[in-house]
Write an enzyme that holds these catalytic residues in place. Structure first.
Site, PDB file in Angstrom:
ATOM      1  N   CYS A  94       6.116  37.025 -16.297  1.00 27.42           N
ATOM      2  CA  CYS A  94       5.186  38.031 -16.818  1.00 27.42           C
ATOM      3  C   CYS A  94       4.691  38.977 -15.730  1.00 27.42           C
ATOM      4  CB  CYS A  94       4.002  37.349 -17.502  1.00 27.42           C
ATOM      5  SG  CYS A  94       3.151  36.139 -16.455  1.00 27.42           S
ATOM      6  N   GLU A 127      -3.486  34.485 -21.323  1.00 25.84           N
ATOM      7  CA  GLU A 127      -2.649  34.878 -20.187  1.00 25.84           C
ATOM      8  C   GLU A 127      -1.413  35.545 -20.757  1.00 25.84           C
ATOM      9  OE1 GLU A 127      -3.638  34.886 -17.300  1.00 25.84           O
ATOM     10  OE2 GLU A 127      -5.310  33.484 -17.304  1.00 25.84           O
TER      11      GLU A 127
END
Length: 527
Positions: free
Chosen positions: A257, A223
């Site tokens: 993110c 991720e």
């Protein structure tokens, strides 16, 4: 409420910790529904009972306010636990295969998919959401019946120590453990054999993790992040776009993110958008961002300097914010108007409360720029007409996307989340978290009485039997060599066979006809 002082785990102890977790899995007790439910229930109550310590740890590490900490960290994990507990029995059941998956000639073999835990997994967490992004994968691992070793980020030491204490006092410590430390400890962990590695963090470190895991053919979930674009056209509600994108860059001080790295906007509406952006700033921070109790800080001085360097090197114009205070690792939410793709604000992922505004002449240009800067970002955002949004989603790949907002597609813990290409491999959250740590094992069961039906497979082979079997079991194409659909004999025969409807009696009758025909023709050829 005192937070334990950060202590690294002795490197020499790590092989033993990994071995204990592997040993616990070999006892098979973690595969039981009872063990999984008990651990999830204990984790839920641990999050409840440790709430004051977690809130304090997040304040120490990231200057997070209670609202953000509760919403994005503590309550998130509690909801994860409850969701899994509500659906765990259903997720664990075998999937019986039939219909389009198994032809009628094989339906008596009881094809099914069994859900089995992968084994012992390593979860390496990041610093930006240190509780959520370390414990959410753990929820999936527990639900799947795996044992796990957690490696929290050393950049958020208070949170790391709270998680270690929480695990050691509340969960099954023979099956779940926490290793604290930095690069040496991570390297030692990666020298162990795992059944899966789950990593959340930067692409640079993710590359190292993937290379090391490849040496032992260990599957990984990565991720990562990306230079995420936001598209704004003349058809957008500019006030709303400004307000929502600013929210996306102030949540966790922009250390998300998913937040936009740059905004691609029609050049004619740039001045209006900037006006709305500054108004949204005033509404959100009436006393200034620095005085807000809700705005976090950059995690440490190294990352503060990284962001400061981006602002120092830009050739663009600051049109909102710009203030910095190194003593507090404080960076004001900042927007920079740029005119070049090569600008530092466009070339680097900010991972902070700063972003660039890049004027374009058309949607064509916007899409070209976005695909040039980062072809597979973790997320993208669109503000415009339905037709423009449809085109953007069609011509720009991303891990996820939100229309008319900032990263709202990732706001639910029950829907899959993950990157694509350079922004990550694999997905989790909701059922995807269970699937992430589960092996789907296909099983068939051939009854003793079916020997005559499957006799064709034994040597000596008879090609004529195979040809007949193929005619009975293989569907003819309904298209010609040019790809054009042709409604020939096979189509009308299928229509005729389907006249019996979809009732149980009709399905049984059709199955029986095929089975008897197969048996008779097979034996006739053999005579």
């Amino acid at each position: 409420m005192a937070i334990p002082e950060f202590q690294t785990t002795a490197v020499e102890a790590i092989p033993g910790i990994a071995s204990t977790a592997r040993g616990a899995f070999r006892t098979h007790r973690t595969k039981t529904l009872q063990w999984r439910q008990t651990q999830l229930r204990k984790l839920y109550w641990a999050m409840e009972d440790y709430q004051p310590q977690i809130l304090e740890a997040l304040k120490q590490d990231l200057h997070k306010g209670d609202f953000e900490s509760l919403l994005t960290e503590i309550d998130w994990i509690k909801k994860d636990c409850l969701f899994m507990l509500d659906h765990l029995e259903e997720f664990m059941k075998d999937d019986k295969l039939g219909g389009p998956h198994v032809p009628m000639t094989h339906s008596f073999m009881k094809f099914r998919v069994r859900k089995e835990p992968l084994g012992t997994v390593l979860i390496i967490g990041p610093y930006n959401f240190p509780i959520q992004l370390t414990l959410a994968p753990l929820v999936g691992a527990i639900a799947a019946g795996c044992t796990a070793v957690l490696k929290p980020s050393e950049l958020t030491p208070a949170c790391a120590m709270i998680m270690k204490e929480l695990v050691e006092k509340r969960l099954d410590t023979s099956a779940i453990a926490v290793v604290n430390g930095g690069i040496p400890e991570t390297n030692a962990l990666m020298n162990e054999k795992w059944d899966k590695v789950f990593f959340t963090g930067s692409a640079a470190v993710g590359t190292i993790i993937a290379k090391k895991a490849a040496e032992t053919l260990t599957p990984v979930v990565l991720e990562l992040g990306g230079k995420n674009p936001a598209f704004i056209t003349k058809n957008a509600n500019l006030a709303l776009a400004a307000k929502r994108l600013l929210w996306g860059k102030t949540m966790n001080a922009g250390q998300v993110c998913l937040s936009q790295n740059y905004v691609l906007i029609d050049k004619d509406i740039v001045p209006t958008f900037i006006t709305h952006l500054n108004q949204a700033y005033k509404d959100m921070f009436p006393n200034g961002a620095k005085e807000s109790p809700d705005l976090g800080r950059i995690v440490n001085q190294r990352h503060f300097q990284r962001l400061k360097k981006m602002l120092d090197n830009t050739k663009g114009k600051i049109v909102m914010g710009g203030a910095l205070d190194e003593s507090e690792n404080y960076i004001e939410p900042t927007a920079v108007l740029v005119d070049s793709v090569d600008d530092s604000m466009m070339q680097e992922e900010s991972f902070g409360p700063i972003f660039s505004i890049y004027p374009v002449n058309s949607l064509d240009e916007a899409l070209n720029v976005a695909n040039l800067v980062h072809r597979t970002p973790l997320s993208l955002f669109t503000f415009g007409s339905k037709s423009e949004t449809k085109r953007i989603l069609n011509e720009m790949t991303s891990g996820g996307a939100t229309i008319n907002d900032a990263f709202f597609h990732a706001s639910l813990n029950t829907v899959p989340f993950g990157g694509v290409g350079d922004s990550g491999w694999g997905a989790y959250r909701g059922k995807a978290s269970f699937d992430c740590f589960t092996h789907a094992r296909t099983i068939s069961e051939t009854p003793i009485w079916a020997e005559k039906l499957i006799a064709i497979r034994y040597m000596p082979f008879d090609v004529s039997k195979l040809q007949l079997f193929t005619r009975l079991t293989t569907k003819k194409p309904n298209f010609d060599r040019n790809g054009k659909v042709v409604k020939g004999f096979g189509y009308w025969l299928a229509m005729l066979c389907g006249l019996g409807g979809r009732s149980a009696k009709g399905a049984f009758a059709r199955w029986l006809v095929v089975l008897v025909a197969h048996y008779l023709y097979t034996n006739r050829v053999g005579n």
